[in-house]
Design a protein around this motif. Structure first.
Motif, PDB file in Angstrom:
ATOM      1  N   ARG A  12      -5.175  -3.591  10.001  1.00  0.00           N
ATOM      2  CA  ARG A  12      -4.271  -4.400   9.454  1.00  0.00           C
ATOM      3  C   ARG A  12      -4.295  -5.820  10.013  1.00  0.00           C
ATOM      4  NH1 ARG A  12       0.128  -2.485   6.335  1.00  0.00           N
ATOM      5  NH2 ARG A  12      -0.044  -0.304   5.911  1.00  0.00           N
ATOM      6  N   THR A  34      -6.203   2.808   3.892  1.00  0.00           N
ATOM      7  CA  THR A  34      -5.494   3.720   2.748  1.00  0.00           C
ATOM      8  C   THR A  34      -5.435   5.065   3.573  1.00  0.00           C
ATOM      9  OG1 THR A  34      -6.445   2.667   0.968  1.00  0.00           O
ATOM     10  CG2 THR A  34      -5.642   4.881   0.690  1.00  0.00           C
ATOM     11  N   ASP A  47     -17.177  -2.141   4.277  1.00  0.00           N
ATOM     12  CA  ASP A  47     -17.274  -1.036   3.039  1.00  0.00           C
ATOM     13  C   ASP A  47     -16.189  -0.009   3.483  1.00  0.00           C
ATOM     14  OD1 ASP A  47     -19.269  -2.861   1.613  1.00  0.00           O
ATOM     15  OD2 ASP A  47     -20.718  -1.372   2.108  1.00  0.00           O
ATOM     16  N   LEU A  94     -13.183  -0.606   4.970  1.00  0.00           N
ATOM     17  CA  LEU A  94     -12.009  -1.001   5.407  1.00  0.00           C
ATOM     18  C   LEU A  94     -10.893  -0.353   4.485  1.00  0.00           C
ATOM     19  CD1 LEU A  94      -9.912  -2.948   6.603  1.00  0.00           C
ATOM     20  CD2 LEU A  94     -10.629  -4.799   5.088  1.00  0.00           C
ATOM     21  N   GLY A  95     -11.287  -0.459   3.013  1.00  0.00           N
ATOM     22  CA  GLY A  95     -10.200   0.064   2.210  1.00  0.00           C
ATOM     23  C   GLY A  95     -10.141   1.590   2.327  1.00  0.00           C
ATOM     24  N   GLU A  96     -10.980   2.370   2.639  1.00  0.00           N
ATOM     25  CA  GLU A  96     -10.854   3.695   2.401  1.00  0.00           C
ATOM     26  C   GLU A  96      -9.893   4.047   3.968  1.00  0.00           C
ATOM     27  OE1 GLU A  96     -13.413   7.876   2.368  1.00  0.00           O
ATOM     28  OE2 GLU A  96     -14.337   6.264   3.384  1.00  0.00           O
ATOM     29  N   LEU A 147       0.840  -1.313  -0.025  1.00  0.00           N
ATOM     30  CA  LEU A 147      -0.047   0.158  -0.029  1.00  0.00           C
ATOM     31  C   LEU A 147       0.947   1.433   0.070  1.00  0.00           C
ATOM     32  CD1 LEU A 147      -2.690   1.246   0.002  1.00  0.00           C
ATOM     33  CD2 LEU A 147      -2.975   0.949   2.589  1.00  0.00           C
TER      34      LEU A 147
END
Length: 421
Positions: free
Chosen positions: A351, A396, A389, A391-393, A304
């Motif tokens: 993580r 990051t 929904d 998790l990614g935002e 990432l």
């Protein structure tokens, strides 16, 4: 044949394209250049061994006072740097007068680069010329050894113009014979000039082959693990270095590639290892590490971070800062007014699969304290952080926060690395 001089480096096409202007140290143009590094931080002198030309975009000189700028030049001269080349016009509008004055006092060649040329083009051309000059001065009857190994590794890491038969022939002459089905993994180490650190890690891997050499900034290696070996080859290499590497070393492991995939894939894993090493040295780790052991990471562990910094941190800083503010604004406002560790807690929690047990253990706090932090985070954000929904935002954004807020030299100033992302 004598070593390449600074004057000859300045005559290379990529350097000339940067429109260099000599501002100080004209008497040093005939000094030999042992290697060319690039660094954006002002503590770069700590990792020079003498004879290097240092390239910098000037970012590390923008928000510091005159005393620090003068000290920076003095330290470069004291470490035996051949010269300093600073890009002016972007991060640094003009060359600070005190930098010019101190360079004159120390007789350190100081160059202003007036046009933007990617440093990777300059370092690739210069270091390839340095290696070629060194090899051309040797007797043709001398056996191939570590110098030739270093040249091959440098060519692979720099993705020089090669072909598969040439790579295989040069690897074989260096004693590197990856068999059919072998898995190749690039490794880059910082904190030692002793290439035998790689040999110690290879021994417990059983049947692994190695191509390794020491460079001015790091040790670079290409490992070959037998294809029949069970398990995850990247994890096996990481475990081997965790067991054998000395405290204080930083080890970055690339991804595994198949021997038969061709030299470009060999190059990919070496480049991934070197890019990962630079990130490991300049960006604070997401999770606490063992204070008395080596830091061993991998390109996938920092995948990432690598994606967020493609093109360089400076080029992405505004975008990443906006992303962080959008996703984490309330947490940042809270942390500015209250001593807390909420952003880091959130990242470690995400993580580790939102596991309270593992998160609490990594942060060295009790589960009840963790639950209180998580409740505070959810209250401030007005979100359920376990929502898939998000998790990614959120992950990051927390990673981007570490990147843009990193202190200079998080674990030690990064050496020059071939920039691949």
């Amino acid at each position: 044949m004598p070593a390449l001089t600074l004057r000859e480096i300045l005559a290379l096409d990529p350097v000339r394209a940067a429109e260099p202007e000599l501002l100080a140290g004209g008497t040093g143009l005939d000094r030999p250049v042992r290697w060319v590094h690039s660094s954006e931080v002002y503590e770069g002198a700590n990792f020079l061994d003498g004879g290097e030309l240092l390239l910098t975009n000037g970012f590390g000189l923008t928000d510091v006072d005159e005393t620090i700028r003068r000290r920076y030049v003095r330290e470069l001269a004291a470490r035996g740097a051949t010269g300093l080349a600073v890009e002016v016009g972007r991060s640094l509008p003009v060359m600070p007068a005190e930098v010019v004055d101190e360079a004159r006092r120390r007789e350190l060649p100081l160059l202003a680069l007036h046009r933007v040329v990617p440093f990777v083009r300059i370092t690739e051309a210069a270091n390839r010329a340095i290696v070629a000059r060194g090899l051309s001065g040797r007797s043709v009857v001398r056996p191939w050894g570590d110098d030739h190994t270093a040249a091959l590794l440098a060519d692979l890491a720099d993705r020089a113009a090669l072909n598969q038969p040439e790579v295989e022939a040069r690897a074989a002459l260096a004693g590197f014979h990856p068999g059919p089905g072998a898995r190749l993994i690039g490794v880059s180490l910082h904190g030692t000039r002793d290439a035998s650190a790689v040999d110690r890690a290879v021994r417990p891997l059983g049947g692994a082959g190695v191509l390794r050499a020491a460079f001015p900034g790091d040790v670079l290696a290409l490992l070959s693990l037998p294809g029949a070996r069970p398990g995850d080859p990247v994890k096996a290499v990481q475990d081997a270095f965790r067991t054998t590497a000395a405290a204080g070393l930083t080890v970055a492991v690339g991804h595994a590639v198949a021997q038969g995939d061709g030299w470009l894939r060999w190059s990919d894993t070496l480049r991934a290892a070197r890019t990962t090493l630079e990130l490991a040295l300049t960006v604070p780790a997401a999770e606490p590490g063992a204070p008395d052991g080596p830091l061993v990471t991998s390109s996938r562990a920092l995948a990432l971070e690598r994606e967020l910094t493609r093109g360089g941190v400076d080029a992405n800083r505004d975008r990443l800062a906006a992303l962080v503010q959008h996703a984490l604004g309330p947490l940042l406002a809270w942390e500015a007014a209250h001593p807390s560790d909420l952003v880091r807690t959130l990242e470690v929690h995400l993580r580790n699969g939102c596991s309270p047990t593992r998160t609490a253990a990594l942060l060295h706090i009790g589960r009840q304290s963790l639950y209180q932090r998580l409740e505070r985070i959810e209250s401030l954000l007005g979100l359920d952080i376990d929502d898939p929904d998000l998790l990614g935002e959120l992950l990051t954004a927390t990673c981007a926060y570490r990147v843009v807020q990193r202190p200079m030299g998080a674990r030690g100033t990064a050496p020059h690395l071939v920039r691949t992302a």
